[in-house]
Design a protein around this motif. Structure first.
Motif, short mmCIF file in Angstrom:
data_model
loop_
_atom_site.label_atom_id
_atom_site.label_comp_id
_atom_site.label_asym_id
_atom_site.label_seq_id
_atom_site.Cartn_x
_atom_site.Cartn_y
_atom_site.Cartn_z
N LYS A 98 0.89 -1.21 0.03
CA LYS A 98 -0.13 -0.08 0.07
C LYS A 98 0.69 1.21 0.04
N ASP A 99 1.99 1.21 0.67
CA ASP A 99 2.84 2.68 0.76
C ASP A 99 3.90 2.46 -0.18
N VAL A 100 3.96 1.54 -0.97
CA VAL A 100 5.13 1.43 -1.92
C VAL A 100 4.90 2.18 -3.36
N HIS A 101 5.76 3.17 -3.76
CA HIS A 101 5.67 3.92 -4.89
C HIS A 101 5.63 2.83 -6.13
N MET A 102 4.80 3.02 -7.32
CA MET A 102 4.58 2.34 -8.19
C MET A 102 6.05 2.14 -8.94
N GLU A 103 6.96 3.01 -9.09
CA GLU A 103 8.53 2.68 -9.70
C GLU A 103 9.20 1.65 -8.92
N ASP A 104 8.79 1.25 -7.53
CA ASP A 104 9.43 0.51 -6.93
C ASP A 104 8.91 -0.85 -6.74
N ILE A 105 8.00 -0.98 -7.34
CA ILE A 105 7.31 -2.41 -7.54
C ILE A 105 7.82 -3.06 -8.60
N THR A 106 8.67 -3.92 -8.55
CA THR A 106 9.41 -4.39 -9.54
C THR A 106 9.43 -6.08 -9.48
N ALA A 107 10.01 -6.66 -10.37
CA ALA A 107 9.99 -8.13 -10.27
C ALA A 107 10.61 -8.85 -9.17
N GLU A 108 11.90 -8.06 -8.69
CA GLU A 108 12.74 -8.57 -7.57
C GLU A 108 11.82 -8.25 -6.40
N PHE A 109 11.10 -7.06 -6.39
CA PHE A 109 10.38 -6.84 -5.22
C PHE A 109 9.17 -7.99 -4.78
N PHE A 110 8.52 -8.20 -5.96
CA PHE A 110 7.40 -9.29 -5.83
C PHE A 110 8.19 -10.87 -5.65
N LYS A 111 9.32 -11.02 -6.00
CA LYS A 111 10.01 -12.17 -5.67
C LYS A 111 10.32 -12.40 -4.14
N LYS A 112 10.64 -11.09 -3.60
CA LYS A 112 10.97 -11.32 -2.12
C LYS A 112 9.69 -11.34 -1.30
N LEU A 113 8.72 -10.69 -1.86
CA LEU A 113 7.31 -10.66 -1.07
C LEU A 113 6.80 -12.15 -1.16
N ILE A 114 6.85 -12.76 -2.21
CA ILE A 114 6.14 -13.92 -2.32
C ILE A 114 7.00 -14.92 -1.71
N LEU A 115 8.02 -14.98 -1.59
CA LEU A 115 8.87 -15.86 -0.71
C LEU A 115 8.64 -15.76 0.76
N GLU A 116 8.41 -14.55 1.15
CA GLU A 116 8.03 -14.22 2.46
C GLU A 116 6.44 -14.81 2.82
N LYS A 117 5.76 -14.59 2.06
CA LYS A 117 4.45 -15.06 2.11
C LYS A 117 4.25 -16.68 2.23
N LYS A 118 5.18 -17.20 1.27
CA LYS A 118 5.07 -18.60 1.40
C LYS A 118 5.58 -19.23 2.68
N LYS A 119 6.49 -18.63 3.16
CA LYS A 119 6.82 -18.79 4.81
C LYS A 119 5.60 -18.72 5.76
N GLU A 120 4.91 -17.57 5.56
CA GLU A 120 3.84 -17.41 6.38
C GLU A 120 2.78 -18.44 6.32
N TYR A 121 2.33 -19.02 5.01
CA TYR A 121 1.49 -19.76 4.86
C TYR A 121 2.06 -21.44 4.62
N ALA A 122 3.16 -21.48 5.04
CA ALA A 122 3.49 -22.73 5.03
C ALA A 122 2.99 -23.77 5.48
N ASN A 123 2.24 -23.50 6.65
CA ASN A 123 1.52 -24.62 7.58
C ASN A 123 0.00 -24.69 7.32
N SER A 124 -0.45 -23.73 6.35
CA SER A 124 -1.73 -23.64 6.03
C SER A 124 -2.25 -24.61 5.27
N LYS A 125 -3.34 -25.61 5.70
CA LYS A 125 -3.81 -26.54 4.72
C LYS A 125 -4.66 -26.24 3.55
#
Length: 360
Positions: A92-119
């Motif tokens: 929400k607070d990230v400027h559009m120019e900073d939303i890059t492929a690398e940014f989303f790569k890191k974000l998805i990896l973090e979310k995968k850890k968060e939902y690792a135990n979700s059935k």
């Protein structure tokens, strides 16, 4: 050989880096000339000015919602909003120019850890699809230079585990056991009606008395109950999921149920209601799952009856036409075909199923 520039031997890219007031800044480039130019021109002040001219994602999203969500139905808005919430707090607070492929790569990896135990969480496919739609809109209508950061790579990266195939098709004997396991005659009648009309549970919950013609022996599937994410009643929608009207022949098990429901002079428009109030999804789900458990069946949910009826009707009648007229799954080409199809094949299929089921 160039000061403050190093080359990544794996990617071939040049990384320029410089330290200003104790803070190190860096950026990757494909050409060494671009890296050297950045070293001469870069300053934190220029970076901040540029960021202020770039909208935050939250600002873009609010405008997107105002334009794109305006003609969507309540349920669709709820579903989309729920999907977008998964990444929204971080974006929400990230400027559009900073939303890059690398940014989303890191974000998805973090979310995968968060939902690792979700059935329940298998992947982020649907969430990525929603965000990609927003980014495409922003590029097409706001900033043609914006590069959509989401690719097939991110979709693959977002896979957590494979879905385990779930059997949703009961046999005739299992359906019989299921009906017999109901402790509530009201919800048993509801389940039988859903089964023999091969309907979605929201369509039977929204079934109106005016949609039943006992004289002609025809049931009209048209009105649909809409529940919110908490499964509470929101509204009655006057059209089905595929914006079609389905006609179902009323065979004896349905006829007996409708006579019971309509013969007592009930003034309420809903065929199935509790003290005049439309059913909540949780009420239906509770009685279904309770019957499944009591019958010793390894099934759950309310959509199983629709799958089961379609499967049994096809097996007993051998008619795909009858099954498709029951389920209502029609493309434009199929709709043209079924517009002139008599309901005799559907009636044959329904009677074939009713003959092997002992429903009173």
């Amino acid at each position: 050989g160039h000061k403050n520039v190093r080359k990544d031997l794996k990617t071939g890219k040049y990384q320029a880096y410089k330290t200003i007031d104790g803070v190190q800044y860096s950026k990757d480039f494909c050409r060494i000339g671009e890296a050297k130019r950045w070293l001469y021109t870069f300053s934190p002040e220029l970076m901040e000015v540029k960021k202020k001219l770039t909208p935050k994602f939250s600002e873009v999203f609010e405008e997107y919602k105002e334009i794109r969500f305006s003609d969507l139905e309540f349920a669709s808005i709820e579903v989309k909003t729920s999907r977008l919430q998964v990444f929204y707090a971080e974006l929400k607070d990230v400027h559009m120019e900073d939303i890059t492929a690398e940014f989303f790569k890191k974000l998805i990896l973090e979310k995968k850890k968060e939902y690792a135990n979700s059935k329940k969480r298998l992947s982020f496919d649907l969430e990525i699809k929603e965000y990609k739609a927003i980014f495409n809109w922003y590029r097409d209508f706001k900033d043609y230079k914006f590069i959509v950061p989401l690719t097939k790579f991110h979709k693959q990266l977002g896979r957590i585990r494979k879905a385990i195939p779930k059997n949703r098709r009961m046999s005739v004997q299992q359906v019989q056991k299921f009906f017999n396991a109901f402790e509530s005659n009201f919800f048993r009648d509801f389940a039988i009606t859903q089964f023999f009309s091969c309907a979605r549970v929201s369509e039977i919950a929204g079934l109106q008395t005016r949609s039943i013609d006992l004289t002609e022996g025809v049931l009209l599937i048209k009105d649909v109950v809409v529940w919110d994410k908490n499964k509470l009643f929101v509204e009655l929608k006057p059209y089905t999921k595929n914006n079609d009207v389905k006609y179902v022949r009323i065979i004896k098990p349905l006829y007996d149920i409708f006579v019971r429901r309509l013969s007592n002079g009930d003034p309420h428009p809903y065929v199935f209601h509790i003290e005049g109030e439309p059913l909540k999804y949780r009420q239906i789900q509770h009685h279904y799952n309770k019957a499944f458990k009591k019958a010793g069946l390894d099934f759950s949910g309310t959509h199983t009856l629709r799958h089961s009826m379609a499967s049994i009707a096809r097996e007993l009648s051998g008619s795909i036409d009858a099954v498709q007229s029951l389920t209502g799954h029609k493309s434009v080409r199929q709709a043209e075909h079924y517009a002139g199809l008599s309901q005799s094949s559907q009636l044959t299929a329904l009677n074939a199923v009713a003959e092997v089921l002992k429903v009173e």
